[in-house]
Structures are given as structure tokens and as C-alpha cells.
Design an enzyme around this catalytic site. Structure first.
Site, PDB file in Angstrom:
ATOM      1  CD  GLU A  49      36.689  35.882  12.428  1.00  0.00           C
ATOM      2  OE1 GLU A  49      37.616  35.930  13.241  1.00  0.00           O
ATOM      3  OE2 GLU A  49      36.852  35.860  11.191  1.00  0.00           O
ATOM      4  CG  ASP A  51      26.452  37.569  12.891  1.00  0.00           C
ATOM      5  OD1 ASP A  51      26.331  38.643  13.516  1.00  0.00           O
ATOM      6  OD2 ASP A  51      26.016  37.389  11.748  1.00  0.00           O
ATOM      7  CB  SER A  98      20.516  45.729  17.656  1.00  0.00           C
ATOM      8  OG  SER A  98      21.161  44.931  16.696  1.00  0.00           O
ATOM      9  CE  LYS A 125      20.423  42.119  10.005  1.00  0.00           C
ATOM     10  NZ  LYS A 125      21.651  42.793   9.566  1.00  0.00           N
ATOM     11  CB  CYS A 417      53.821  28.554 -19.109  1.00  0.00           C
ATOM     12  SG  CYS A 417      52.303  27.566 -19.057  1.00  0.00           S
ATOM     13  CB  CYS A 442      49.862  25.950 -23.456  1.00  0.00           C
ATOM     14  SG  CYS A 442      49.814  25.947 -21.647  1.00  0.00           S
TER      15      CYS A 442
END
Length: 686
Positions: A49, A51, A98, A125, A417, A442
Site C-alpha cells: 500500500e 508502494d 534507497s 531484497k 454448531c 455432523c
């Protein structure tokens, strides 16, 4: 044109420019805010986000170059040292930078066109925290964070307790002074233990290894830093005296010779095509690395060419980071519901606005149990951070609290359940999980058990997937798994999934019958896995099968005897004994046995147990074996196929791109075999 018309046009232009400026300022301010949080260990949004925000600002400045002013985040590195920092400011001898990013092979191709070279380096990286080390006459004199690229924080005392960082360089030709750039991180295999220690001491767990590393490196108490299992890998050089390498690769070899850690994953390649091959390989193997990584860094190898290409205000032109699809993103939590698993465990899961993560669209993610929902503090309606790593089930990491608007509401765990209506309860007092005790009837548990037994770890029944399992239970074709191997094509005519619109058995139905015939001859350990005995996975099942070679012997063995088996232990032993006491469980075994399913093994034709007592680790890519095939070959010969290297490891088998496990083996003096050596080992020739 009249004067009034001209004035109106001018006013409109000024208004547009003011709007554009406000748009730029809002975006720049948001980026600065998140960059400051990221650089100081408290991010509230995922990297992807951030970036995206950064890319929006770049696009805006490309369309309107007048906005690309020196104070723009696109022109700056990192964040200034915060006023609240407990460490003194220090100036780096040579500026730190950077990296620019490429998000597609097309963008990477454009970079190659601008940056031709005879050789390139590819490096993983590392998702950690940058560090700057200065050695004078071979001794570490200072360590600092990156800060804003020019000024960082002096963290020398903390760096000295990181085992990977030598206090003094060794070897030959040590320079008068050298500035080393690297990344501090916590290895993936250490992260869970670091978090467990943090929780035990009353702290909140770290969201990911990167946050843990950043927080650890800035601890004021050195002893706290020592417990965090920090690691470091070098990835560059800055200022130096008496050290003039010709290439980046040559520099790394020198660092290695002086006792500094360099990445085992770095490759020297001669063409863009070879770089693309590395990009593809690591996109498929990104979770094989020692550390978390989110991309591949590509650098021009020649230092002379690096000087020619130079730098922008924030990044070198001679390097770029190819970013892989993000594994952490934010989205809206629409609801929290619960699912019922094969052992009756009731698990909350998040229903979310669909979002792209790790290359696929995700709309649901696990929340583990009701305790985790409370611990993570998520509310229905929150913006949440989710993570999907490889084939791992997507997980909600937590809420973005600053985006709440007051409409969010708490999740209330059900008491019944949701499928069969049975009252829920923990199976044992100390259990965090709540379960549906209606194990036999079940429908959710029945279909989940069918799906599980058909998986690769069980009978490997390709034609029996989740939809097929649910259909067989819902339509009454199967009462439970006990009659699975009695199925006929005639039975399947009552199914919706395994028939055509005219009611005839379809290709999937015929394949299911064929799969079942083959599954009858599965290894005994696979049959054990398929029974869905709590805690009994492939490892414990193999150990039980190797000890007894007979199902009845396993189910009749006393708990004390079972508990002594390596790979079993008291909890699994008790689970096996308890399971065998239930009549309808025994009925499953009897019906399967009557249908011809393997219940005992003839050990006379098994391979010679030439690896008995040995622990073998396979790493990298082998030509003649898949990872599963190599593991099977080791276990079939009595050996233990381990996933990590230790002093107890007998051999490490290293294929292509073996990486950190091979490096660790050599450090520990563990013998390393190539594929030919592995074949000899399996033949008992070593």
C-alpha cells in the site's frame, strides 16, 4: 476576448493549480507519515500500500514536473532521526541511498535499456533494517541506522551483540578504513520463538520479522537486543581507504574473506536473460530463503560503470529492486463467520472485500480461534491487514485502527454448531479451541474428513475434492467414511457432482472409482493419516507404521509403549489409544480392511535400512528427485528427513540454489553431498 473572459480563464487556471497543489501536499504528507512509522518500527499499512501511494506521487510529478521539489518524498531517503530517539545522531561518511523499484518485467526491461552492462549481480531484497558499519584498521568503531541517508542513529553497542557482526576483521589486505552497508533481520525460523518469548514476558507479538528486527535494534538495553536472535547480511560498501575493488562481486568476496556475512543467494550473471531466470526462480522459491524477502535486487557489477551511471537524489541509477506481488495488503473486513473442521474444531474466519495478494484474489482468511480474534482486536467493519505467504492459508494480522469511523462492531462467538446445532465446548479445559462434539454425524466434520483423507498426505484420491465430499454426504451416498471403499458406479448415480445432467456417471465419477481401487494399496502410514486421529500427521504415522507394521498392533499397543517412539510422544500416544476405544472408529478400520485397504505391511521387500540413525537435510533443486521424492527415499531407508541443519545433522544434500542451509552445514562441519553423492548414500555406499 473581453477582459472579463480573460480574468475568468486566469482564475480557473489558478484554481486548478491550487487543487493540484493540495492533492500533492495531501499525498506527500501521507507518505511522510507512513515512512516515519515504517522507519521507526510502527507501520500501520503493508509495504504494497505504501508502494502504491509512492507510485501515485511519482506519476503526479511526472505529469507536473514543477511539483518534484527537493522536499518531495520522491527525492528523499528514509526519514530523519526522530526527536524522541534515545541514540545520538551520527553522520555517515558516504551518503546512504534507497532503491528504485520495478513492478513488472517490462519496467525491468526499460531499466536494462538505460543501464547496459557486461555483468550484473542479483541479490535477494532482505526485508529488514539497514545498518551502516565502519571498520578502522580492521576494528568495528561505529554502527548506525540509515536515518535520512545522511544522518542516522548511533547503535554501536547494540550491533556488537549481533553474532554475525565481527568486532574485528580477519584475513589479509584489511583496509585502513571501510564502510560496510548491510541489513539486520530475524531469520524466519527464529521469528516464532522470538514472539513466544515476547508474549511470555507480557508484550504484544510482532506482526512480522521486519518489525521485530527494527524494534530490537533500537532497544536501549543491550541484553534485550542479545535475546532477539538478530542476524546481518552485507549488501554494499561506502567510503573506504586502502580498498579499491573493481567490481561489486569482488568486493563481496573480500568481505567474505574478512569474516563478514554475505548472502549465499547472490549470483553473478552475464545477461538480462539470466537475470529474468533468477527473477522467475526466486518468485517460485521466495520462502526457501533464510530471511523474509519481497524482491530481487539487480546491480551493475562493475564499480567503474556504477560511478558512470551515478545517482538520483534518492537512489543509484545502477541498481533496481524487482518487487514481487505483495504478501501483505489491506482490505475491508465485511464479516466474521465460523467453519467446522474434520476434528470438530470451530474456527472463525474473515469474510473480506476481495483483494489481490501474492498473485491471487483472496476473499477469506483465517482467524484461528476466538482467543486470537480478541487478541488481534479486530472488529467487523475494520480495515485489516492480511497476509498470504505462498501456499499458506491467508491470515488476518490485525486492524488498521486509525481508519475506524465508529461503525465497527465486535464479533460474538456462537454457542451452537452452525451446521448441526450441537452445543459447542472445549474438548479439554485447557483448550483454546471450541469444538462440535457430534463427531460421527455432523455433516461439516464428515465432509471435511473425506476431503482430508483424499489429500496428498493420505490416500491421494485426486477425484475426491471438497465439493465432491460435501455432495456425497449431503446426498446420502455416504453415511460416513467407513463405506468409502464400498462405492460403486451405481451408488454414484445419486450424486450431483459425479453424474451428467441425464443421470449417468460422468468422467469424474469413473475416475473416483479408479482412484479408490488404487488407494486400497496405499502405504500403511497413509491409512493412519486418513483416519483423522487427532495430532497424527504424516510424521507420527510413519513412526507408528515403521514400529508396528500392522494396524491392529498399533491400535492395541499400550499408551506407555507408544509414547516411547521417537516422533510420537505422550500426547499423540494418548490420542491414538483414545481413538481406538470408540466403536464407530473401529468400524471404519474393519470396513476398510474388508474392502481390501492395506492394514499390514510386508517388510521383507522394503529397501535396506542403510540410513537408520541418520538425519539428512535436502536443500536446493535436484534433477532426479522432487523434494517429496527425496524425503520418501530417505525415510524408506530408515533415515530422518529434516528441514533444518544442526550439529546433529548427518548429511546435507545440496542441489542448485541450495543457499543458507548449505552455508550453515559448512560452518558446522556437516558433510555436504551433491546429487551423485546422495544416490551413493541411498545405495549404502557412504
Amino acid at each position: 476576448m473581453s477582459v472579463s473572459e480573460n480574468t475568468g480563464t486566469s482564475a480557473s487556471t489558478q484554481e486548478d493549480q491550487a487543487h493540484l497543489r493540495r492533492q500533492w501536499e495531501d499525498l506527500a504528507q501521507e507518505i511522510r507519515h507512513h515512512r516515519r512509522l515504517y522507519d521507526n518500527e510502527q507501520p500501520v499499512i503493508p509495504d504494497a500500500e505504501y508502494d502504491a501511494l509512492f507510485q501515485r506521487l511519482l506519476d503526479l510529478e511526472r505529469e507536473h514536473p514543477e511539483l518534484a521539489v527537493p522536499e518531495s518524498p520522491t527525492q528523499q531517503v528514509g526519514s530523519p532521526v526522530p526527536d524522541s530517539s534515545q541514540f545520538e545522531d551520527v553522520e555517515h561518511p558516504q551518503r546512504m541511498y534507497s532503491l528504485d523499484n520495478a513492478f513488472s518485467t517490462e519496467e525491468l526491461g526499460e531499466w536494462f535499456a538505460r543501464t547496459p552492462a557486461q555483468a550484473y549481480l542479483t541479490e535477494l531484497k532482505i526485508d529488514g533494517l539497514s545498518i551502516d558499519l565502519i571498520y578502522e584498521r580492521g576494528r568495528l568503531v561505529r554502527a548506525a541506522t540509515r536515518g535520512d541517508g545522511a544522518v542516522g542513529e548511533n547503535i554501536t553497542a547494540n550491533a556488537r551483540v549481533i553474532e554475525d557482526i565481527p568486532h574485528a576483521l580477519s584475513g589479509e589486505d584489511i583496509p585502513e578504513m571501510v564502510e560496510i552497508r548491510g541489513e539486520v533481520f530475524i531469520a524466519v525460523e527464529d521469528f516464532s520463538e522470538v514472539n513466544a518469548q515476547r508474549i511470555a514476558s507480557g508484550g504484544k507479538p510482532f506482526a512480522n520479522p521486519r518489525n521485530a528486527a527494527a524494534g530490537s535494534l533500537r532497544q536501549k538495553n543491550v541484553e534485550d537486543v542479545r535475546t532477539r536472535r538478530l542476524r546481518m547480511i552485507c549488501h554494499g560498501i561506502g567510503a573506504r581507504e586502502g580498498f579499491e575493488p573493481q567490481s561489486q562481486y569482488e568486493a563481496y568476496e573480500a568481505l567474505r574473506g574478512w569474516g563478514l556475512p554475505v548472502s549465499p543467494y547472490t549470483r553473478l550473471v552475464g545477461s538480462p536473460q539470466e537475470v529474468y531466470e533468477q527473477v522467475k526462480y526466486w518468485e517460485e522459491h521466495r520462502h526457501d530463503a533464510l530471511h523474509e524477502m519481497d524482491g530481487l535486487v539487480v546491480k551493475v557489477d562493475s564499480l567503474n560503470q556504477q560511478r558512470q551511471y551515478g545517482f538520483t537524489s534518492r537512489a543509484p541509477r545502477w541498481a533496481i529492486a524487482y518487487k514481487y506481488p505483495p504478501e501483505e495488503v489491506t482490505t475491508r473486513l465485511l464479516d466474521i463467520r465460523v467453519g467446522v473442521g474434520r476434528t470438530g474444531r470451530v474456527t472463525p474466519f474473515a469474510v473480506m472485500k476481495p483483494v489481490q495478494v501474492a498473485g491471487s484474489t483472496v476473499a477469506m482468511a483465517t482467524l484461528h480461534n476466538q482467543t486470537e480474534v480478541k487478541r488481534k482486536g479486530v472488529l467487523i467493519g475494520d480495515t485489516v491487514v492480511i497476509r498470504k505467504a505462498g501456499e499458506v492459508i491467508p491470515e488476518v494480522l490485525g486492524p488498521v485502527v486509525e481508519r475506524r469511523d465508529g461503525t465497527e462492531r465486535a464479533f460474538i462467538f456462537p454457542t451452537l454448531c452452525p451446521v448441526c446445532g450441537t452445543r459447542l465446548a472445549p474438548q479439554k479445559e485447557e483448550d483454546a479451541d471450541w469444538r462440535c462434539p457430534n463427531h460421527r454425524s455432523c455433516p461439516a466434520q464428515l465432509s471435511a474428513r473425506l476431503t482430508y483423507l483424499a489429500g496428498r498426505g493420505g490416500f491421494d484420491i485426486e477425484a475426491l475434492g471438497e465439493k465432491g465430499a460435501e455432495d456425497l454426504i449431503r446426498t446420502g451416498v455416504l453415511r460416513d467414511e467407513s463405506t468409502l471403499f464400498d462405492l460403486t458406479e451405481e451408488d454414484l448415480k445419486a450424486s450431483a457432482v459425479y453424474t451428467t445432467t441425464k443421470g449417468a456417471v460422468n468422467a469424474s465419477g469413473r475416475k473416483l472409482i479408479a482412484n479408490l481401487e488404487q488407494a486400497r494399496h496405499a502405504d500403511l502410514w497413509r491409512v493412519l493419516v486418513a483416519l483423522s486421529i487427532r495430532h497424527v500427521g504424516p510424521t507420527a504415522a510413519r513412526a507408528l507404521a515403521q514400529r508396528y507394521h500392522d494396524m491392529q498392533a498399533i491400535l492395541s499397543a499400550p499408551v506407555e509403549e507408544l509414547a516411547e517412539i521417537e516422533g510420537v510422544g505422550p500426547a499423540i500416544a494418548a490420542s491414538v489409544v483414545d481413538w481406538g476405544k470408540v466403536d464407530w472408529h473401529r468400524e471404519i478400520v474393519e470396513r476398510w480392511a474388508a474392502a481390501g485397504v492395506t492394514m499390514s505391511e510386508d517388510i521383507s521387500d522394503r529397501p535396506a535400512q542403510v540410513l537408520e540413525g541418520m538425519t539428512v537435510v535436502v536443500t536446493g533443486t535436484l534433477e532426479g528427485f522432487s523434494r517429496d521424492e527425496a524425503k520418501e527415499a530417505i525415510i524408506a531407508r530408515g533415515g530422518k528427513a529434516a528441514g533444518s541443519v544442526s550439529k546433529k545433522t548427518t548429511y546435507v544434500v545440496a542441489g542448485e540454489n541450495a543457499g543458507s542451509k548449505e552455508t550453515k552445514a559448512r560452518q558446522l562441519g556437516v558433510p555436504v553431498l551433491d546429487e551423485e553423492g546422495f544416490a551413493a548414500l541411498l545405495r549404502g555406499e557412504l
